[in-house]
Every structure is written in structure tokens, then in C-alpha cells.
Design a protein around this motif. Structure first.
Motif, short mmCIF file in Angstrom:
data_model
loop_
_atom_site.label_atom_id
_atom_site.label_comp_id
_atom_site.label_asym_id
_atom_site.label_seq_id
_atom_site.Cartn_x
_atom_site.Cartn_y
_atom_site.Cartn_z
N PRO A 23 124.03 30.27 -10.65
CA PRO A 23 124.54 30.75 -9.34
C PRO A 23 124.41 32.26 -9.16
CG PRO A 23 126.22 29.42 -10.49
CD PRO A 23 125.01 29.44 -11.36
N GLU A 24 124.50 33.01 -10.24
CA GLU A 24 124.39 34.47 -10.11
C GLU A 24 122.94 34.94 -10.03
OE1 GLU A 24 126.63 35.92 -13.41
OE2 GLU A 24 128.52 35.20 -12.56
N GLY A 25 122.02 34.05 -10.32
CA GLY A 25 120.60 34.32 -10.12
C GLY A 25 120.11 35.65 -10.65
N GLU A 26 119.31 36.32 -9.82
CA GLU A 26 118.64 37.57 -10.22
C GLU A 26 119.63 38.68 -10.54
OE1 GLU A 26 117.77 35.76 -7.54
OE2 GLU A 26 115.69 35.16 -7.89
N SER A 52 110.50 39.15 -8.76
CA SER A 52 109.53 38.36 -8.00
C SER A 52 109.69 38.60 -6.50
CB SER A 52 109.73 36.88 -8.30
OG SER A 52 108.96 36.08 -7.42
N MET A 53 108.58 38.58 -5.82
CA MET A 53 108.63 38.57 -4.35
C MET A 53 109.40 37.33 -3.90
SD MET A 53 105.73 39.58 -1.88
CE MET A 53 105.48 39.16 -0.19
N ALA A 54 109.35 36.25 -4.71
CA ALA A 54 110.05 35.01 -4.38
C ALA A 54 111.45 34.98 -5.01
CB ALA A 54 109.22 33.81 -4.84
N SER A 55 112.06 36.14 -5.12
CA SER A 55 113.43 36.22 -5.63
C SER A 55 114.39 35.63 -4.59
CB SER A 55 113.72 37.71 -5.88
OG SER A 55 115.07 38.00 -5.72
N THR A 56 115.44 34.98 -5.08
CA THR A 56 116.45 34.42 -4.17
C THR A 56 117.58 35.41 -3.88
OG1 THR A 56 117.20 33.21 -6.15
CG2 THR A 56 116.04 31.95 -4.47
N THR A 57 117.40 36.64 -4.34
CA THR A 57 118.34 37.73 -4.07
C THR A 57 117.50 38.89 -3.52
OG1 THR A 57 119.55 37.04 -6.05
CG2 THR A 57 120.10 39.21 -5.15
N PRO A 58 117.96 39.59 -2.48
CA PRO A 58 117.14 40.69 -1.95
C PRO A 58 116.97 41.80 -2.99
CG PRO A 58 119.22 40.48 -0.73
CD PRO A 58 119.20 39.38 -1.72
#
Ligand SMILES: Cc1cc2nc3c(=O)[nH]c(=O)nc-3n(C[C@H](O)[C@H](O)[C@H](O)COP(=O)(O)O)c2cc1C
Ligand SMILES: O=C(O)C(=O)c1ccccc1
Length: 373
Positions: free
Chosen positions: A104-107, A124-130
């Protein structure tokens, strides 16, 4: 005999301290218990028959280390100069998509762990966090930590330029341009599982249009060519790393186009199946570059001895992809810290046993290749 609960899937909240990490492999086994099988397949899988995916790891079996003895030197010094900065060790975190599917805390968790170690996280450009929130996750006291930004150049040049500006403004210190993906690799596991997009509630935050706020899809651009690298070179002052170089002729072209580093990679076996294992492609690229720019490598790095082999064959540093996702899924931020600490400890021990004090002491003559299994 005490009764054993039928429910074996551990819940995150009930999880006790997982304790020390002795083996990187343990993370993958733990992650498997926690991940949705569809997401696990997305992380684990490769293209086609996954020949390249398997080769990335097994190719290391054909190399043997010829150690030097009686070289003394005491404590090892793993510090590594790269693009004008000093990293604490020759290990980076390669860009991988969708960390919030792992945890849940991701990047944010990944960035905190990498920040504490002080090495490079390629976001990653495909990160789920800005990218801005990833940058904020790094404690000011961990100032030596660095973010690099991975870019899939988009056909819309204006949008591409705006993403590059965002990465610059967030403090990213290099641009890693992925060049092995003119089209998405064909991944049977994802097709069979119907995994085509992120679940509701998640998106590629770096693809948000600055004007409309709408999130665009990432386009894999089959028109990408050297002219676009020249355009990028003129668009940003950040160092440019080309990710996904395998052919020595392309490594020479990269140097000729003023690129700052190349990353020998086959995208973890996820793009063109049938290409060589990264470690097998490395020596020819190193020879072609001839020391003019640093050569990096990712793909199949699982042990300190793998890192040692890559450095001895001429890589300046290596990246890890999937192990970070397993660490994150299994143990969150702490898992990523433990993973990086383990790789550092394994590398230091392997270097000690091989008679190398510093990475620069690792030379081509210390590797025997084509050793039959
Ligand atoms: C789940 C997953 C997602 C990835 N996403 C990206 C990405 O967004 N951009 C990119 O350049 N490479 C991406 N890669 C490739 C990695 O950067 C790296 O090249 C590869 O994972 C290295 O191999 P390893 O997993 O054996 O360490 C991804 C790899 C995986 C496994
Ligand atoms: O899965 C990948 O390897 C990858 O690079 C990617 C790129 C864009 C979106 C999702 C994944």
C-alpha cells in the motif's frame, strides 16, 4: 499435537516482525503468500517463452570467479563514482512499474528504504505515486540519496518535455531513457490473466496532464530513433542514460550521440524474448564503449557474487528489479532496506574472499567464462 490454523495467508496487520533476512530468495516466497496471483504474475513474468527471463539468472552459472589471495586491505570500500557523484555501493534500484500493487505504501516505502541506504532509486514513469511525492519521501537527512527518472519518450513532444521538467523540478539527477520498448513485449501470463490495466483507484501519476489533470496512457513509441535522443539531449541538462542497450554498435552510437551512460538490459526478459542474458551481452558492450562512458547492467542480479561478476566484466554498477518488488510485497520499507543491506554484505564478503578491496580491483582476469554447468 497443537492444531494448525487452516488460514495460512498472513494478514498485514497481524504480521509479526519478520526478523532478519538471510537469503534474498526468502523474499520471493514470502511475497507469493501476500500478492494477488495476477499481480504476482505481472511482476514475475517475461515475454514469449520466457527464455531470456530464465537466462538472466542461469547465465551467471557459466562464470567462475578466480580469486586473488594474500592481498590484505582490511575493510572493503564499496564506494562508486557514477555521473559525478559518489554512491555508497555499486547497486541501484532499477525502475519497475506499479509499486502500490506490491504494497500500500508503494514507491514511498521504496524511496524511504533506498534513501536510508543512500543509493539511487530509478523511479519508473509508470510509478503509482507522483514523482514529487516520491522525492518528498526521502528524509532531508538522507541527502546523499538520489532519484533518477525513467522515461518512455512519448510521441507528444510537448508532453514529454513537461514530464522531464517535472522530474527536474522534483530533484531527479538523471534521465534513464528506456529504448528497448518500441512496442510492449507480449506477455502470455498477463494475457491469460486478463491483466491489461491498473485496478480502479491506481494510476500512472506521472502521466497526469499538467493542464487538464487527465491521466494519459503510456505510449510505447515505435517511431523512437536517435533523432529523438538528440532532441532530448537539447531539451534537458540532466545526464542521459540509455536503458536497454545490448548491441555493441548501439553502444558506440550512444557514445557518439553524447549520451552519459548505457544500461545493458533486456528489461528483465519482458520485451524481446530470445535476446541474450544481460551478463552475456555485457563484455561486448564494455569493449565497444572503451571506457568513454560508464556501462551499467541489470537483469538476474540476485547475489553479491553476481554483482562481483558484473563489475569484473566491466560494469560500473548494477540494478535490481524484481527483488525489490518481492521485498516490498513481503516486508514493505523494511524489506527493501534488508534487501539492499544483504546485497551490500554479500558483495563485501565476496570481494574480501576474492582479494579485492575496492570495485576497481575487480578485473576481467578474475572471471573464467564458458564454464560447463
Ligand atoms: C514488474 C516490472 C515492471 C517493470 N517496469 C519497468 C518500467 O516501468 N520501466 C523500465 O524501464 N523498466 C521496467 N522494468 C524492467 C526493470 O527496470 C529491469 O530492467 C529488470 O527488472 C531487471 O531484471 P531483474 O528483475 O531480473 O532484476 C520492469 C520490470 C519488472 C519486473
Ligand atoms: O512491465 C514493464 O516491464 C513495463 O515496463 C511497464 C511499462 C509501462 C506500464 C507498465 C509496465
Amino acid at each position: 499435537m497443537p492444531s494448525v490454523p487452516a488460514q495460512v495467508t498472513p494478514s498485514r496487520t497481524a504480521m509479526a516482525d519478520p526478523g532478519p533476512l538471510h537469503r534474498l530468495d526468502d523474499l520471493e516466497a514470502e511475497a507469493r503468500l501476500r500478492l494477488d496471483p495476477v499481480h504476482r504474475d505481472f511482476f514475475a513474468g517475461g515475454a514469449g517463452d520466457e527464455r531470456t527471463l530464465r537466462a538472466n539468472e542461469t547465465a551467471f552459472d557459466a562464470y567462475r570467479i578466480l580469486p586473488r589471495v594474500l592481498r590484505g586491505g582490511g575493510e572493503r570500500d564499496l564506494r562508486t563514482e557514477l555521473l559525478g557523484e559518489t554512491l555508497p555501493m555499486p547497486v541501484l534500484v532499477s525502475p519497475t512499474a506499479f509499486h502500490r500493487l506490491a504494497h500500500p505504501e508503494g514507491e514511498v516505502a521504496t524511496a524511504r528504504a533506498v534513501g536510508a541506504v543512500g543509493t539511487v532509486l530509478v523511479v519508473s514513469m509508470a510509478s503509482t505515486t507522483p514523482i514529487e511525492a516520491v522525492a518528498e519521501a526521502i528524509e532531508p537527512s538522507d541527502r546523499s540519496a538520489r532519484l533518477w527518472f525513467q522515461l518512455y519518450p512519448q510521441p507528444d513532444l510537448g508532453f514529454t518535455a513537461s514530464v522531464v521538467s517535472r522530474a527536474e523540478a522534483a530533484g531527479c539527477r538523471a534521465l534513464v531513457v528506456t529504448v528497448d520498448s518500441p512496442v510492449f513485449g507480449r506477455r502470455d501470463r498477463d494475457l491469460r490473466n486478463g491483466f491489461l490495466d491498473l485496478p480502479p483507484g491506481y494510476c500512472c501519476e506521472n502521466m497526469r496532464d499538467p493542464e487538464t489533470g487527465r491521466v494519459r496512457d503510456i505510449v510505447m513509441d515505435a517511431t523512437l530513433d536517435w533523432a529523438r535522443i538528440e532532441w532530448l539531449r537539447a531539451t534537458t541538462r540532466l545526464p542521459i542514460v540509455l536503458k536497454g542497450i545490448l548491441h555493441p554498435a548501439d553502444a558506440r552510437l550512444a557514445v557518439a550521440h553524447g549520451v552519459d551512460a548505457v544500461l545493458v538490459s533486456n528489461h528483465g526478459g519482458r520485451q524481446l524474448d530470445g535476446v541474450p542474458a544481460s551478463i552475456d551481452a555485457l563484455p561486448a558492450v564494455v569493449a565497444a564503449v572503451g571506457g568513454r562512458i560508464p556501462v551499467l547492467l541489470d537483469g538476474g542480479i540476485r547475489r553479491g557474487t553476481d554483482i562481483l561478476t558484473a563489475l569484473a566484466l566491466g560494469a560500473v554498477a548494477v540494478g535490481v528489479g524484481r527483488p525489490v518488488l518481492w521485498a516490498l510485497a513481503a516486508r514493505g520499507e523494511r524489506g527493501v532496506s534488508q534487501l539492499l543491506d544483504l546485497l551490500r554484505a554479500e558483495l563485501a564478503r565476496a570481494m574480501t574472499l576474492a582479494g579485492a578491496v575496492r570495485p576497481a580491483d575487480l578485473t576481467r582476469e578474475m572471471i573464467l567464462d564458458r564454464v560447463p554447468g
